[in-house]
Scaffold this active site. Structure first.
Site, PDB file in Angstrom:
ATOM      1  N   SER A 213       0.807  -1.221   0.000  1.00 21.13           N
ATOM      2  CA  SER A 213       0.000   0.000   0.000  1.00 21.13           C
ATOM      3  C   SER A 213       0.839   1.269   0.000  1.00 21.13           C
ATOM      4  O   SER A 213       0.320   2.352  -0.281  1.00 21.13           O
ATOM      5  CB  SER A 213      -0.930   0.016   1.227  1.00 21.13           C
ATOM      6  OG  SER A 213      -0.187  -0.137   2.427  1.00 21.13           O
TER       7      SER A 213
ATOM      8  N   ASP B 255      -2.495   8.310   8.005  1.00 18.46           N
ATOM      9  CA  ASP B 255      -3.434   7.496   8.769  1.00 18.46           C
ATOM     10  C   ASP B 255      -2.621   6.615   9.713  1.00 18.46           C
ATOM     11  O   ASP B 255      -1.431   6.866   9.927  1.00 18.46           O
ATOM     12  CB  ASP B 255      -4.363   6.682   7.853  1.00 18.46           C
ATOM     13  CG  ASP B 255      -3.609   5.728   6.935  1.00 18.46           C
ATOM     14  OD1 ASP B 255      -2.408   5.479   7.187  1.00 18.46           O
ATOM     15  OD2 ASP B 255      -4.195   5.230   5.955  1.00 18.46           O
TER      16      ASP B 255
ATOM     17  N   HIS C 299       0.199   4.844   7.182  1.00 16.35           N
ATOM     18  CA  HIS C 299       0.951   5.422   6.064  1.00 16.35           C
ATOM     19  C   HIS C 299       1.380   6.867   6.330  1.00 16.35           C
ATOM     20  O   HIS C 299       0.682   7.610   7.024  1.00 16.35           O
ATOM     21  CB  HIS C 299       0.089   5.395   4.793  1.00 16.35           C
ATOM     22  CG  HIS C 299      -0.476   4.045   4.487  1.00 16.35           C
ATOM     23  ND1 HIS C 299      -1.752   3.679   4.860  1.00 16.35           N
ATOM     24  CD2 HIS C 299       0.070   2.968   3.866  1.00 16.35           C
ATOM     25  CE1 HIS C 299      -1.984   2.429   4.469  1.00 16.35           C
ATOM     26  NE2 HIS C 299      -0.889   1.973   3.861  1.00 16.35           N
TER      27      HIS C 299
END
Length: 701
Positions: free
Chosen positions: A364, A666, A669
């Site tokens: 991600s 968040d 990340h």
């Protein structure tokens, strides 16, 4: 600059000379392009340019219009990576002028077996409309050379245009709605003019064409040299008759070529001098055909996808120039050649030649939207994700941050124009032009190990990402051939940023009676490294040569891990970070072995994200951050995730006011602000951050 008092209505018979100051003669170069009363001035010395403009201002009444923005229908955009030319506005103006703004675009500009030279319909009542439209199209080929042949054909009927010619012109308009390298292309049908029907057969025709192309290439190379742009390599000259290349290369064929002896010797001398390097191009891949004849849709689309200059793209990038010699016994409009050559000479000084291709593998941290097309719990396709991503106007794209990822920023830093599209996106492999930017195979929640991330259901493990790259490679071979695909792939950059989810899966608490018994940290590190090395060797076998392998960052400091370990008020988990540091040390050692064992062409760069991110956290105030513990979106307590309710203007989870002041976007990340710092150190840093060299140095190899 605009000249107010030029002699617009008189003939100038005298020669005009300009003498440079002696102290500038050897070091300063100033280039001036004059069009009526407008001047474009460029050079290699800022102070000299300022002085030159001041001197002109003393001699004439002039106005400095600043940096070039718009000239003869060409929009000019300046950036740190170069100068870009675009005629999008000019194209839309033409389409609007003829009332075709809402018309359905056509796939190719002219019917293959047109009979325009035999048109029998009545002459047009208003000749000016046709002449003005063709005149506009002549200027459009400056950035759309794929239209050159068709405009050339249509311009031959300016005197007495008929309705068929007008319809053909409208078709062209509807189609328009849709390191320095010189190359020459000789078309075997170069003398096949539909009006004069002049023709020469066999290799005689090709040798004449080669000689004509060599003359133009020799002139252009000399022009570039006079402007300070050196092209040391032999210019590849492609032709589709092998006998022509053999005759040019091998003097033993002289008895067969007495009637074209001058051309043969001219070609031969150019090869011996290292000016050209003849290469065979099969007729099906003869790029010159797009400039010398009308083609069917399939062949036109195929040749368009091969064009190095991406002529079908509305905004041409002058940093990569394909100089295609469109020699034809029917002469092309002189205005096209002279204007294009002058513009090339003016702007090559500002624009280094490079074309970035980046293939991205990972989780991600680099996912650009592949998970949008999966049935998965790991998605970033809803607000406020992407709120600061300018290309999407703040809409989510599938990136797990508020703006750009590290790989996005690195691509821009190397001169990339567009971001590599996600592999699963429709049309990500539509044509050669699309793939030229590269492909992003990254997938949120994915890991090095196949089983990693299974709790999120859908994801693409590293092994499957490499499988997808193998599909891309096979597609490219079918598109441009194995040799060309191999040369293309070895110059691309392969970024692998993965492993964080494997660590997160390992450190999460086991569920009683269900969770598996964990191996020791050292065994787990070795298992990860073994599987990663396996995939790196697969990529190498598939043609990859320039690798950037990103180490795992300090996951012990991210909000979700501190919450799992109940370290809400502490900065980091030492236990988790020690596990990661052990893995990174082994990874760096493994990459050193790969550099030693896989030949001189392959380079594996280790990117030390751990030390960079730890420095950001430890010295966040120095970097301009105010918060290095809490996530900007979401929180340390449930609901920890960052999300926004449907049809609700208010964010359902906590969102900070100033995203540039937070290290974490968040719970998992970093923000775009943190990614900028990491990417900059990867691009320009010393061996503390990237070894054995940084990414900019890798790219220049």
């Amino acid at each position: 600059m605009d000249l107010h008092n030029t002699f617009l209505h008189s003939d100038l018979d005298e020669k005009v000379y300009m003498k440079l100051l002696p102290e500038f003669e050897s070091i300063v170069q100033i280039n001036v392009l004059v069009y009526v009363d407008d001047l474009i001035i460029s050079g290699n010395h800022s102070a000299a340019l300022v002085g030159f403009k001041a001197y002109l201002g003393d001699c004439f009444k002039m106005k400095d219009l600043g940096p070039l923005m718009y000239f003869l229908g060409i929009e000019v955009a300046h950036s740190a990576s170069g100068v870009f030319l675009c005629q999008q506005k000019y194209t839309l103006d033409i389409i609007s002028k003829v009332g075709l703004l809402g018309a359905k675009p056509t796939g190719f500009p002219m019917e293959q077996n047109h009979k325009l030279d035999r048109a029998t319909c009545k002459h047009l009542a208003d000749l000016d409309v046709y002449r003005q439209l063709v005149g506009c199209l002549i200027y459009l080929v400056v950035t759309r050379p794929d239209l050159a042949y068709f405009v050339h054909i249509l311009s031959q009927f300016m005197q007495e245009p008929r309705s068929e010619h007008s319809e053909a012109t409208f078709r062209v308009v509807r189609y328009a709605d849709s390191d320095l390298t010189l190359q020459g292309w000789c078309d075997s049908d170069w003398a096949a003019c539909p009006l004069t029907r002049r023709s020469i057969t066999g290799w005689l025709r090709m040798n004449c064409s080669m000689a004509a192309v060599i003359c133009d290439l020799k002139w252009l190379k000399g022009l570039l040299l006079s402007l300070g742009v050196h092209h040391p390599k032999a210019i590849k000259l492609f032709c589709d008759i092998q006998s022509a290349s053999h005759i040019a290369k091998n003097p033993i064929f002289y008895k067969r070529t007495k009637h074209i002896e001058i051309d043969r010797h001219f070609d031969r001398d150019a090869i011996v001098e290292g000016l050209i390097s003849p290469s065979y191009a099969p007729t099906s891949s003869q790029l010159a055909d797009i400039f010398t004849k009308a083609l069917g849709k399939s062949q036109f689309d195929y040749l368009s996808s091969l064009q190095v200059g991406h002529f079908r793209h509305s905004c041409s990038n002058l940093r990569g120039i394909l100089f295609s010699m469109k020699n034809n016994m029917c002469n092309y409009p002189i205005i096209y050649y002279s204007f294009l050559e002058l513009f090339v000479s003016c702007y090559l000084l500002f624009s280094p030649c490079f074309s970035l291709t980046e293939f991205i593998f990972g989780d991600s941290l680099v996912d650009a939207g592949n998970n949008n097309y999966l049935l998965t719990l790991s998605k970033a396709n809803s607000p406020p994700y992407g709120v600061d991503f300018t290309p999407s106007d703040g809409h989510p794209t599938g990136r797990f941050t508020n703006g750009r990822t590290v790989t996005d920023i690195i691509g821009q830093g190397l001169g990339g124009i567009t971001f590599p599209p996600p592999f699963l996106a429709p049309n990500s492999q539509q044509d050669y032009y699309t793939i030229q930017a590269g492909i992003n195979y990254g997938s949120g929640s994915a890991g090095i190990l196949v089983e990693t991330g299974s709790v999120f259901i859908g994801r693409i493990p590293l092994e499957e990402q490499v499988d997808n790259f193998e599909q891309t490679r096979a597609y490219m071979i079918g598109l441009i051939g194995e040799k060309e695909a191999r040369d293309f792939l070895k110059n691309a950059i392969y970024t692998v940023s993965i492993g964080s989810n494997d660590i997160l899966n390992y450190i999460q608490p086991s569920i009683p009676f269900i969770g598996q018994h964990k191996v020791t940290p050292s065994v787990f590190q070795d298992y990860m490294l073994f599987n990663l090395t396996l995939q790196l060797k697969r990529l190498h076998k598939l043609g990859a040569r320039k690798f950037v392998i990103v180490g795992i960052g300090p996951l012990g400091c991210i909000p979700i891990v501190r919450a799992m370990k109940l370290f809400w008020f502490k900065k980091c988990s030492t236990e988790v970070n020690e596990l990661i540091q052990g893995y990174n040390i082994k990874l760096n050692m493994e990459l050193t072995l790969l550099n030693e064992n896989l030949g001189h062409e392959a380079v594996f760069v280790y990117a030390n994200s751990y030390d960079i991110f730890m420095d950001i956290i430890s010295n966040h105030l120095h970097y301009g951050f105010e918060n290095a513990k809490d996530p900007c979106c979401g929180g340390l307590f449930p609901p920890i995730m960052c999300f926004k309710a449907e049809n609700d203007t208010n964010t359902s989870s906590v969102l900070c006011e100033d995203r540039s002041k937070y290290v974490f976007w968040d719970a998992f990340h970093p923000t775009e602000a943190a990614n900028l710092i990491i990417a900059n150190k990867f691009l320009n840093g010393d061996q503390r951050f990237t070894s054995p060299l940084n990414i900019k140095q890798l790219y220049k190899i």
